[in-house]
Each structure stands twice: as C-alpha cells, then as structure tokens.
Design a protein around this motif. Structure first.
Motif, PDB file in Angstrom:
ATOM      1  N   TYR A 110      22.616  65.081  45.792  1.00  0.00           N
ATOM      2  CA  TYR A 110      22.930  65.869  44.591  1.00  0.00           C
ATOM      3  C   TYR A 110      21.685  66.567  44.053  1.00  0.00           C
ATOM      4  O   TYR A 110      21.766  67.658  43.495  1.00  0.00           O
ATOM      5  CB  TYR A 110      23.581  64.993  43.507  1.00  0.00           C
ATOM      6  N   GLN A 111      20.502  65.947  44.246  1.00  0.00           N
ATOM      7  CA  GLN A 111      19.258  66.569  43.779  1.00  0.00           C
ATOM      8  C   GLN A 111      18.967  67.839  44.570  1.00  0.00           C
ATOM      9  O   GLN A 111      18.519  68.844  44.006  1.00  0.00           O
ATOM     10  CB  GLN A 111      18.090  65.582  43.903  1.00  0.00           C
ATOM     11  N   THR A 112      19.210  67.802  45.869  1.00  0.00           N
ATOM     12  CA  THR A 112      19.007  68.986  46.705  1.00  0.00           C
ATOM     13  C   THR A 112      19.986  70.081  46.302  1.00  0.00           C
ATOM     14  O   THR A 112      19.603  71.243  46.146  1.00  0.00           O
ATOM     15  CB  THR A 112      19.162  68.620  48.200  1.00  0.00           C
ATOM     16  N   TYR A 113      21.268  69.721  46.116  1.00  0.00           N
ATOM     17  CA  TYR A 113      22.269  70.707  45.696  1.00  0.00           C
ATOM     18  C   TYR A 113      21.901  71.307  44.339  1.00  0.00           C
ATOM     19  O   TYR A 113      22.036  72.512  44.134  1.00  0.00           O
ATOM     20  CB  TYR A 113      23.663  70.073  45.613  1.00  0.00           C
ATOM     21  N   HIS A 114      21.419  70.475  43.418  1.00  0.00           N
ATOM     22  CA  HIS A 114      21.030  70.959  42.099  1.00  0.00           C
ATOM     23  C   HIS A 114      19.915  71.999  42.227  1.00  0.00           C
ATOM     24  O   HIS A 114      19.965  73.063  41.608  1.00  0.00           O
ATOM     25  CB  HIS A 114      20.580  69.785  41.218  1.00  0.00           C
ATOM     26  N   SER A 115      18.918  71.722  43.073  1.00  0.00           N
ATOM     27  CA  SER A 115      17.820  72.672  43.287  1.00  0.00           C
ATOM     28  C   SER A 115      18.317  73.977  43.905  1.00  0.00           C
ATOM     29  O   SER A 115      17.867  75.066  43.534  1.00  0.00           O
ATOM     30  CB  SER A 115      16.747  72.068  44.188  1.00  0.00           C
ATOM     31  N   ILE A 116      19.262  73.862  44.843  1.00  0.00           N
ATOM     32  CA  ILE A 116      19.808  75.066  45.484  1.00  0.00           C
ATOM     33  C   ILE A 116      20.465  75.961  44.435  1.00  0.00           C
ATOM     34  O   ILE A 116      20.199  77.166  44.372  1.00  0.00           O
ATOM     35  CB  ILE A 116      20.834  74.689  46.583  1.00  0.00           C
ATOM     36  N   PHE A 117      21.322  75.374  43.599  1.00  0.00           N
ATOM     37  CA  PHE A 117      22.126  76.167  42.666  1.00  0.00           C
ATOM     38  C   PHE A 117      21.413  76.552  41.378  1.00  0.00           C
ATOM     39  O   PHE A 117      21.790  77.524  40.741  1.00  0.00           O
ATOM     40  CB  PHE A 117      23.445  75.446  42.358  1.00  0.00           C
ATOM     41  N   THR A 118      20.367  75.816  40.980  1.00  0.00           N
ATOM     42  CA  THR A 118      19.679  76.160  39.727  1.00  0.00           C
ATOM     43  C   THR A 118      18.332  76.831  39.947  1.00  0.00           C
ATOM     44  O   THR A 118      17.816  77.463  39.039  1.00  0.00           O
ATOM     45  CB  THR A 118      19.470  74.909  38.844  1.00  0.00           C
ATOM     46  N   GLU A 119      17.758  76.678  41.161  1.00  0.00           N
ATOM     47  CA  GLU A 119      16.452  77.279  41.423  1.00  0.00           C
ATOM     48  C   GLU A 119      16.510  78.338  42.526  1.00  0.00           C
ATOM     49  O   GLU A 119      16.206  79.500  42.282  1.00  0.00           O
ATOM     50  CB  GLU A 119      15.427  76.193  41.808  1.00  0.00           C
ATOM     51  N   TRP A 120      16.899  77.919  43.733  1.00  0.00           N
ATOM     52  CA  TRP A 120      16.817  78.841  44.863  1.00  0.00           C
ATOM     53  C   TRP A 120      17.772  80.023  44.700  1.00  0.00           C
ATOM     54  O   TRP A 120      17.343  81.185  44.786  1.00  0.00           O
ATOM     55  CB  TRP A 120      17.093  78.125  46.191  1.00  0.00           C
ATOM     56  N   LEU A 121      19.044  79.749  44.481  1.00  0.00           N
ATOM     57  CA  LEU A 121      20.050  80.814  44.432  1.00  0.00           C
ATOM     58  C   LEU A 121      19.776  81.850  43.335  1.00  0.00           C
ATOM     59  O   LEU A 121      19.764  83.048  43.620  1.00  0.00           O
ATOM     60  CB  LEU A 121      21.449  80.204  44.280  1.00  0.00           C
ATOM     61  N   PRO A 122      19.523  81.443  42.087  1.00  0.00           N
ATOM     62  CA  PRO A 122      19.267  82.448  41.037  1.00  0.00           C
ATOM     63  C   PRO A 122      18.032  83.307  41.300  1.00  0.00           C
ATOM     64  O   PRO A 122      17.934  84.421  40.801  1.00  0.00           O
ATOM     65  CB  PRO A 122      19.067  81.617  39.769  1.00  0.00           C
ATOM     66  N   SER A 124      17.042  84.238  44.345  1.00  0.00           N
ATOM     67  CA  SER A 124      17.169  84.894  45.651  1.00  0.00           C
ATOM     68  C   SER A 124      17.910  86.217  45.490  1.00  0.00           C
ATOM     69  O   SER A 124      18.369  86.553  44.402  1.00  0.00           O
ATOM     70  CB  SER A 124      17.942  83.988  46.619  1.00  0.00           C
ATOM     71  N   GLU A 125      18.058  86.916  46.599  1.00  0.00           N
ATOM     72  CA  GLU A 125      18.809  88.180  46.587  1.00  0.00           C
ATOM     73  C   GLU A 125      20.284  87.935  46.907  1.00  0.00           C
ATOM     74  O   GLU A 125      21.029  88.864  47.183  1.00  0.00           O
ATOM     75  CB  GLU A 125      18.189  89.155  47.602  1.00  0.00           C
ATOM     76  N   TYR A 126      20.713  86.657  46.851  1.00  0.00           N
ATOM     77  CA  TYR A 126      22.067  86.288  47.267  1.00  0.00           C
ATOM     78  C   TYR A 126      22.880  85.665  46.141  1.00  0.00           C
ATOM     79  O   TYR A 126      22.332  85.193  45.150  1.00  0.00           O
ATOM     80  CB  TYR A 126      22.005  85.272  48.427  1.00  0.00           C
ATOM     81  N   THR A 127      24.174  85.639  46.363  1.00  0.00           N
ATOM     82  CA  THR A 127      25.102  84.915  45.503  1.00  0.00           C
ATOM     83  C   THR A 127      26.039  84.127  46.411  1.00  0.00           C
ATOM     84  O   THR A 127      26.119  84.415  47.609  1.00  0.00           O
ATOM     85  CB  THR A 127      25.866  85.904  44.586  1.00  0.00           C
ATOM     86  N   VAL A 128      26.731  83.134  45.863  1.00  0.00           N
ATOM     87  CA  VAL A 128      27.627  82.296  46.665  1.00  0.00           C
ATOM     88  C   VAL A 128      28.833  83.113  47.118  1.00  0.00           C
ATOM     89  O   VAL A 128      29.395  83.894  46.356  1.00  0.00           O
ATOM     90  CB  VAL A 128      28.109  81.073  45.844  1.00  0.00           C
ATOM     91  N   ASP A 129      29.220  82.927  48.372  1.00  0.00           N
ATOM     92  CA  ASP A 129      30.400  83.600  48.928  1.00  0.00           C
ATOM     93  C   ASP A 129      31.556  82.598  48.979  1.00  0.00           C
ATOM     94  O   ASP A 129      31.342  81.385  48.988  1.00  0.00           O
ATOM     95  CB  ASP A 129      30.075  84.120  50.338  1.00  0.00           C
ATOM     96  N   ASP A 130      32.791  83.124  49.004  1.00  0.00           N
ATOM     97  CA  ASP A 130      33.988  82.274  49.034  1.00  0.00           C
ATOM     98  C   ASP A 130      34.359  81.880  50.461  1.00  0.00           C
ATOM     99  O   ASP A 130      35.356  82.341  51.011  1.00  0.00           O
ATOM    100  CB  ASP A 130      35.171  82.998  48.364  1.00  0.00           C
ATOM    101  N   ARG A 131      33.536  81.056  51.066  1.00  0.00           N
ATOM    102  CA  ARG A 131      33.801  80.466  52.381  1.00  0.00           C
ATOM    103  C   ARG A 131      33.424  78.992  52.284  1.00  0.00           C
ATOM    104  O   ARG A 131      32.769  78.589  51.322  1.00  0.00           O
ATOM    105  CB  ARG A 131      32.968  81.170  53.468  1.00  0.00           C
ATOM    106  N   PRO A 132      33.780  78.183  53.273  1.00  0.00           N
ATOM    107  CA  PRO A 132      33.454  76.754  53.182  1.00  0.00           C
ATOM    108  C   PRO A 132      31.953  76.478  53.100  1.00  0.00           C
ATOM    109  O   PRO A 132      31.143  77.146  53.730  1.00  0.00           O
ATOM    110  CB  PRO A 132      34.028  76.184  54.486  1.00  0.00           C
ATOM    111  N   HIS A 133      31.624  75.482  52.285  1.00  0.00           N
ATOM    112  CA  HIS A 133      30.279  74.919  52.198  1.00  0.00           C
ATOM    113  C   HIS A 133      30.318  73.704  53.107  1.00  0.00           C
ATOM    114  O   HIS A 133      31.337  73.018  53.179  1.00  0.00           O
ATOM    115  CB  HIS A 133      29.993  74.425  50.779  1.00  0.00           C
TER     116      HIS A 133
END
Length: 160
Positions: A110-122, A124-133
């Motif tokens: 959950y710590q890795t996921y939290h970093s992905i969604f609160t640090e890396w993704l915002p 980056s030049e990307y946003t989440v797409d509607d496909r399976p994680h």
C-alpha cells in the motif's frame, strides 16, 4: 520513485475474481480459492501469478474506498481452449503501462501504491487509463519476506 514505461501487448489470463472494495478486502479469500486449483490450468505460459484490479470507469476521479471493483487471481495462458470449472477468462488489452518495483512484504505494498498515486503520477506527463491494473509475482515474490519483490503495472495515457 522510478517507473519503467512499457507498451504492453495483449495478455490472455485465466483465473477467478471476486467483487470487493478497499474497505471490504477479500484478497485472501480469493487467493485461497484460486491457488489449490492453479494446477488445473494446463496451458499457462509461465509460473507468474497475476493479481489484477478491474475498476469501473472513473473510479479514481472521485475516489471512495467503499466503491467496488473486480479483484482477480490469475495466470497468463496461451489460449482459452480449456477452462476449468468455476474459472473465468480476462483479456488485458494493448496499452501503455507505468511499471514499478515493490520491494518488501506484500503487507507494505500500500505504501508503494500511495507513492505512485500521490507522488509519481501527479508529477508525470500521464494520467490513469481505464484498463486493468495488475501486479506480477514471479520467483522473486515471497509474500511477507522483507526481500520479496513484485512488479506493479498501472495503466496510463498521456495527459490531454
């Protein structure tokens, strides 16, 4: 946090799924029902395990941990010719993914996921797409071992 950007080619998966939310997590129940029957799948491509989430469109727009999604326990297969009873198929379509390495026990993912969604993704030049994680668990995965490793694949698209 570093990501590797991958252009995924379609994958065919075979396994089981349960509907759940982050609040009502049934992951243990899902894997407990899948693992004893895994050997019934005769056409798996390798020994990797796939833990997937299929979220409804817009799931992350107004995130609510009570919202339900499909959680899958699966393996990659060459085709859908022989499907054991009570198992289902899922196709991960082609697309762009950000791939992260989670090191440490599964209970700390959950710590890795939290970093992905609160640090890396915002940032980056990307946003989440509607496909399976999904997470890929190969021979480096050791569940609760501090030296365990698994890859986390997040579907992405370029920001508009």
């Amino acid at each position: 946090m570093e990501a590797r950007i991958e252009n995924l080619t379609e994958k065919k998966l075979l396994g089981k799924h349960l509907d759940m939310s982050f609040i009502e997590n049934k992951t243990f129940q899902l894997w407990s029902s899948f693992m004893p029957r895994r050997k019934e799948i005769k056409n798996s491509l390798d020994s990797n395990l796939y833990s997937l989430e299929v979220f409804p469109a817009g799931h992350f727009d107004n995130f609510d941990p009570n919202n339900t999604f499909q959680k899958w326990a699966a393996v990659e297969v060459s085709d859908f010719e022989n499907i054991p009873s009570e198992m289902e198929t899922l196709v991960i379509p082609n697309g762009l993914y950000a791939v992260f390495l989670h090191k440490g026990p599964a209970t700390e993912a959950y710590q890795t996921y939290h970093s992905i969604f609160t640090e890396w993704l915002p940032n980056s030049e990307y946003t989440v797409d509607d496909r399976p994680h999904f997470a890929v668990m190969d021979e480096r995965y050791k569940k609760d071992d501090p030296n365990s490793e698994e890859e986390i694949w997040i579907p992405i698209k370029h920001r508009p």
